[in-house]
Design a protein around this motif. Structure first.
Motif, PDB file in Angstrom:
ATOM      1  N   ASP A 211       0.836  -1.181   0.000  1.00  0.00           N
ATOM      2  CA  ASP A 211       0.000   0.000   0.000  1.00  0.00           C
ATOM      3  C   ASP A 211       0.881   1.244   0.000  1.00  0.00           C
ATOM      4  N   ALA A 212       0.750   2.086  -1.028  1.00  0.00           N
ATOM      5  CA  ALA A 212       1.611   3.265  -1.170  1.00  0.00           C
ATOM      6  C   ALA A 212       1.463   4.213   0.014  1.00  0.00           C
ATOM      7  N   LYS A 213       0.250   4.423   0.481  1.00  0.00           N
ATOM      8  CA  LYS A 213       0.030   5.344   1.594  1.00  0.00           C
ATOM      9  C   LYS A 213       0.706   4.839   2.863  1.00  0.00           C
ATOM     10  N   ALA A 214       0.680   3.520   3.078  1.00  0.00           N
ATOM     11  CA  ALA A 214       1.320   2.947   4.266  1.00  0.00           C
ATOM     12  C   ALA A 214       2.822   3.208   4.256  1.00  0.00           C
ATOM     13  N   VAL A 215       3.432   3.128   3.076  1.00  0.00           N
ATOM     14  CA  VAL A 215       4.866   3.416   2.965  1.00  0.00           C
ATOM     15  C   VAL A 215       5.144   4.884   3.260  1.00  0.00           C
ATOM     16  N   LEU A 216       4.301   5.772   2.735  1.00  0.00           N
ATOM     17  CA  LEU A 216       4.494   7.205   2.964  1.00  0.00           C
ATOM     18  C   LEU A 216       4.271   7.582   4.423  1.00  0.00           C
ATOM     19  N   HIS A 246       9.102 -11.368  -6.740  1.00  0.00           N
ATOM     20  CA  HIS A 246       9.805 -10.821  -7.900  1.00  0.00           C
ATOM     21  C   HIS A 246       9.174  -9.509  -8.372  1.00  0.00           C
ATOM     22  N   MET A 247       7.850  -9.431  -8.219  1.00  0.00           N
ATOM     23  CA  MET A 247       7.145  -8.228  -8.649  1.00  0.00           C
ATOM     24  C   MET A 247       6.478  -7.560  -7.467  1.00  0.00           C
ATOM     25  N   ILE A 248       6.544  -6.232  -7.425  1.00  0.00           N
ATOM     26  CA  ILE A 248       5.883  -5.468  -6.376  1.00  0.00           C
ATOM     27  C   ILE A 248       4.661  -4.806  -6.986  1.00  0.00           C
ATOM     28  N   CYS A 249       3.505  -5.152  -6.462  1.00  0.00           N
ATOM     29  CA  CYS A 249       2.238  -4.575  -6.913  1.00  0.00           C
ATOM     30  C   CYS A 249       1.865  -3.460  -5.934  1.00  0.00           C
ATOM     31  N   TRP A 250       1.732  -2.250  -6.452  1.00  0.00           N
ATOM     32  CA  TRP A 250       1.444  -1.088  -5.619  1.00  0.00           C
ATOM     33  C   TRP A 250      -0.035  -0.726  -5.697  1.00  0.00           C
ATOM     34  N   ILE A 251      -0.641  -0.484  -4.531  1.00  0.00           N
ATOM     35  CA  ILE A 251      -2.015  -0.014  -4.456  1.00  0.00           C
ATOM     36  C   ILE A 251      -1.990   1.426  -3.944  1.00  0.00           C
ATOM     37  N   GLY A 252      -2.659   2.312  -4.640  1.00  0.00           N
ATOM     38  CA  GLY A 252      -2.666   3.712  -4.221  1.00  0.00           C
ATOM     39  C   GLY A 252      -3.415   4.566  -5.214  1.00  0.00           C
ATOM     40  N   GLU A 253      -3.066   5.838  -5.239  1.00  0.00           N
ATOM     41  CA  GLU A 253      -3.708   6.756  -6.174  1.00  0.00           C
ATOM     42  C   GLU A 253      -2.829   7.980  -6.394  1.00  0.00           C
ATOM     43  N   GLY A 254      -2.971   8.582  -7.560  1.00  0.00           N
ATOM     44  CA  GLY A 254      -2.280   9.825  -7.875  1.00  0.00           C
ATOM     45  C   GLY A 254      -0.783   9.795  -7.643  1.00  0.00           C
ATOM     46  N   GLU A 255      -0.295  10.808  -6.928  1.00  0.00           N
ATOM     47  CA  GLU A 255       1.128  10.971  -6.668  1.00  0.00           C
ATOM     48  C   GLU A 255       1.662   9.994  -5.620  1.00  0.00           C
ATOM     49  N   GLN A 256       0.753   9.301  -4.941  1.00  0.00           N
ATOM     50  CA  GLN A 256       1.189   8.357  -3.907  1.00  0.00           C
ATOM     51  C   GLN A 256       2.159   7.326  -4.467  1.00  0.00           C
ATOM     52  N   LYS A 259       5.854   8.766  -5.149  1.00  0.00           N
ATOM     53  CA  LYS A 259       6.544   9.134  -3.904  1.00  0.00           C
ATOM     54  C   LYS A 259       6.867   7.897  -3.060  1.00  0.00           C
ATOM     55  N   ALA A 260       5.918   6.968  -2.964  1.00  0.00           N
ATOM     56  CA  ALA A 260       6.128   5.759  -2.160  1.00  0.00           C
ATOM     57  C   ALA A 260       7.212   4.881  -2.772  1.00  0.00           C
ATOM     58  N   GLN A 261       7.173   4.733  -4.078  1.00  0.00           N
ATOM     59  CA  GLN A 261       8.179   3.915  -4.759  1.00  0.00           C
ATOM     60  C   GLN A 261       9.573   4.499  -4.554  1.00  0.00           C
ATOM     61  N   LYS A 262       9.696   5.803  -4.720  1.00  0.00           N
ATOM     62  CA  LYS A 262      10.993   6.457  -4.552  1.00  0.00           C
ATOM     63  C   LYS A 262      11.528   6.236  -3.139  1.00  0.00           C
ATOM     64  N   ARG A 263      10.670   6.403  -2.151  1.00  0.00           N
ATOM     65  CA  ARG A 263      11.102   6.230  -0.757  1.00  0.00           C
ATOM     66  C   ARG A 263      11.493   4.779  -0.482  1.00  0.00           C
ATOM     67  N   PHE A 264      10.671   3.863  -0.944  1.00  0.00           N
ATOM     68  CA  PHE A 264      10.924   2.437  -0.689  1.00  0.00           C
ATOM     69  C   PHE A 264      12.237   1.983  -1.314  1.00  0.00           C
ATOM     70  N   TRP A 265      12.422   2.258  -2.608  1.00  0.00           N
ATOM     71  CA  TRP A 265      13.608   1.758  -3.293  1.00  0.00           C
ATOM     72  C   TRP A 265      14.895   2.434  -2.825  1.00  0.00           C
ATOM     73  N   GLU A 266      14.807   3.654  -2.369  1.00  0.00           N
ATOM     74  CA  GLU A 266      16.003   4.296  -1.817  1.00  0.00           C
ATOM     75  C   GLU A 266      16.454   3.599  -0.543  1.00  0.00           C
ATOM     76  N   HIS A 267      15.498   3.177   0.275  1.00  0.00           N
ATOM     77  CA  HIS A 267      15.850   2.418   1.481  1.00  0.00           C
ATOM     78  C   HIS A 267      16.379   1.033   1.124  1.00  0.00           C
ATOM     79  N   ILE A 268      15.794   0.411   0.111  1.00  0.00           N
ATOM     80  CA  ILE A 268      16.266  -0.911  -0.306  1.00  0.00           C
ATOM     81  C   ILE A 268      17.692  -0.812  -0.849  1.00  0.00           C
ATOM     82  N   SER A 269      17.988   0.226  -1.606  1.00  0.00           N
ATOM     83  CA  SER A 269      19.329   0.378  -2.183  1.00  0.00           C
ATOM     84  C   SER A 269      20.387   0.517  -1.093  1.00  0.00           C
TER      85      SER A 269
END
Length: 405
Positions: A211-216, A246-256, A259-269
């Motif tokens: 859930d994108a909002k949960a990550v944010l 292998h695949m990440i399915c994101w649930i959210g809306e709009g800009e979520q 922003k959530a993907q950027k935050r998540f993958w930066e922490h993973i990196s």
């Protein structure tokens, strides 16, 4: 078969190496969760946790924690109403070559369900296999655990030696095959006795639902924990385990989403900096990336040095289970809701749904409501590799035992 100073001494058949156990196992079916069995496993847990070599391998320590006495008691309580259940006889286990510790869990399933066991391990020289077998060897020197040697064997032999697979298959009441579709096809060329049964763990596919909002909304501390858990689910096994997403399915809306993907993958990196990426792995990963970019309808690809590649998809391929990364290569796609996501994953090959910020019960209800062919497990990120008595939709205790009516 005997051992001297840790050196394996093959006996009659020079093509078979016994890591421990009898050349001819002696089945003596036991009640499920037999007291002698639980006592032995509890002692093995203590032995492994005290082993200096074992402490260097988290998968061994996790296994030792799984077979500790307190956990065995909890598992037994789940079968409190299962009266008059006894092992079927001998289980022939074919362990996979991509997960070193798997053989031990498979063996425990056989023991707890009351069976004698022949476990074939990979010819790859996994140190984890040696450490666990050495610990068993030390324990069976004690008279009270001599039965373990008589009723069990862990063996190595060249998988091309079909006559040996024929030999062990002819002795078993259940054959348990861990491996890909090709392995299952090859093993099935060896016939089973008429009343024997078989349980197979074929090629499977797993994904994450986030859930994108949960990550944010997560704190930095929560994000660090999430990244560490995702690393354990994926990088620890080079993404080879059947339950690795292998695949990440994101649930959210709009800009979520963005922003959530950027935050998540930066922490993973940042977490991925712990990963050792040998040259051959880096080369293979880059080649795989190029192949996918030529085949798929992609939106963009983000590269965090060589440690992490993320392919964002515009459109899913017809067969989603072909989206398989390795060594830090992942796919992602945006969806409107849970139902919109699951409709693309209605495939018998889909095993584990790893979740974050999504209700576990909601997913399970939707799997039933949508009459889905796949998804056998729904677990939080960080738990995808946690094996249990219920695996791939099978109840291992009931599947490996018989009930006296």
């Amino acid at each position: 078969m005997q051992k001297s100073g840790g050196a394996v001494i093959p006996m009659d058949n020079k093509d078979i190496v016994y890591l421990f156990g009898a050349r001819q196992v002696q089945p003596a079916p036991r009640e499920i969760f037999d007291e002698e069995v639980c006592d032995f496993l509890g002692k093995l847990s203590e032995e492994l946790r005290a082993d200096v070599r074992a402490k260097q391998y988290t998968d061994i320590l996790t296994f030792a924690f799984f077979i500790r006495r307190a956990n065995l008691k909890l598992m037994k309580e789940r079968y409190a109403d299962a009266a008059y259940m006894i092992g079927k006889g001998t289980v022939f286990h074919i362990a996979p070559s991509n997960v070193p510790i798997n053989f031990a869990y498979s063996w425990v399933f056989g023991l707890l369900s009351g069976n004698a066991n022949i476990v074939r391990v990979s010819m790859k020289d996994f140190i984890q296999v040696r450490i666990i077998c050495d610990a068993v060897d030390r324990l069976i020197l004690d008279e009270q655990y001599r039965w373990v040697e008589q009723e069990n064997a862990v063996v190595m032999y060249d998988h091309a030696k079909k006559e040996l697979t024929d030999l062990f298959s002819a002795q078993c009441q259940v054959r348990l095959i861990w491996g890909g579709d090709h392995t299952i096809e090859m093993i099935r060329q060896s016939k089973l006795p008429p009343r024997s049964t078989e349980i197979t763990f074929a090629d499977r596919y797993s994904f994450a639902l986030m859930d994108a909002k949960a990550v944010l909304d997560s704190s930095e501390q929560e994000m660090s924990r999430l990244a560490a858990n995702f690393y354990n689910d994926t990088y620890l096994m080079d993404q080879n385990a059947c339950s690795t997403p292998h695949m990440i399915c994101w649930i959210g809306e709009g800009e979520q989403y963005r922003k959530a993907q950027k935050r998540f993958w930066e922490h993973i990196s940042k977490e991925a900096e712990r990963y050792t990426l040998e040259d051959i792995k880096a080369s293979e990963k880059f080649t795989t990336l190029c192949s996918y970019l030529m085949e798929l309808d992609t939106k963009q690809t983000d590269r965090y040095q060589n440690l992490l590649y993320v392919i964002s998809l515009n459109k899913l391929p017809e067969n989603i289970t072909k989206l398989r990364g390795k060594y830090g290569l992942f796919f992602q796609k945006e969806f409107q809701n849970v139902q919109d996501t699951l409709v693309h994953l209605n495939d018998t090959r889909v095993q584990t749904c790893v979740i974050y910020g999504v209700d576990e019960k909601e997913i399970k209800k939707e799997v039933i409501h949508m009459h889905m062919l796949g998804i056998d497990r729904v677990v939080p990120i960080g738990k995808s590799l946690d094996i249990d008595l219920n695996w791939d939709g099978y109840d291992m205790i009931r599947g490996l035992s018989r009930k006296i009516g």
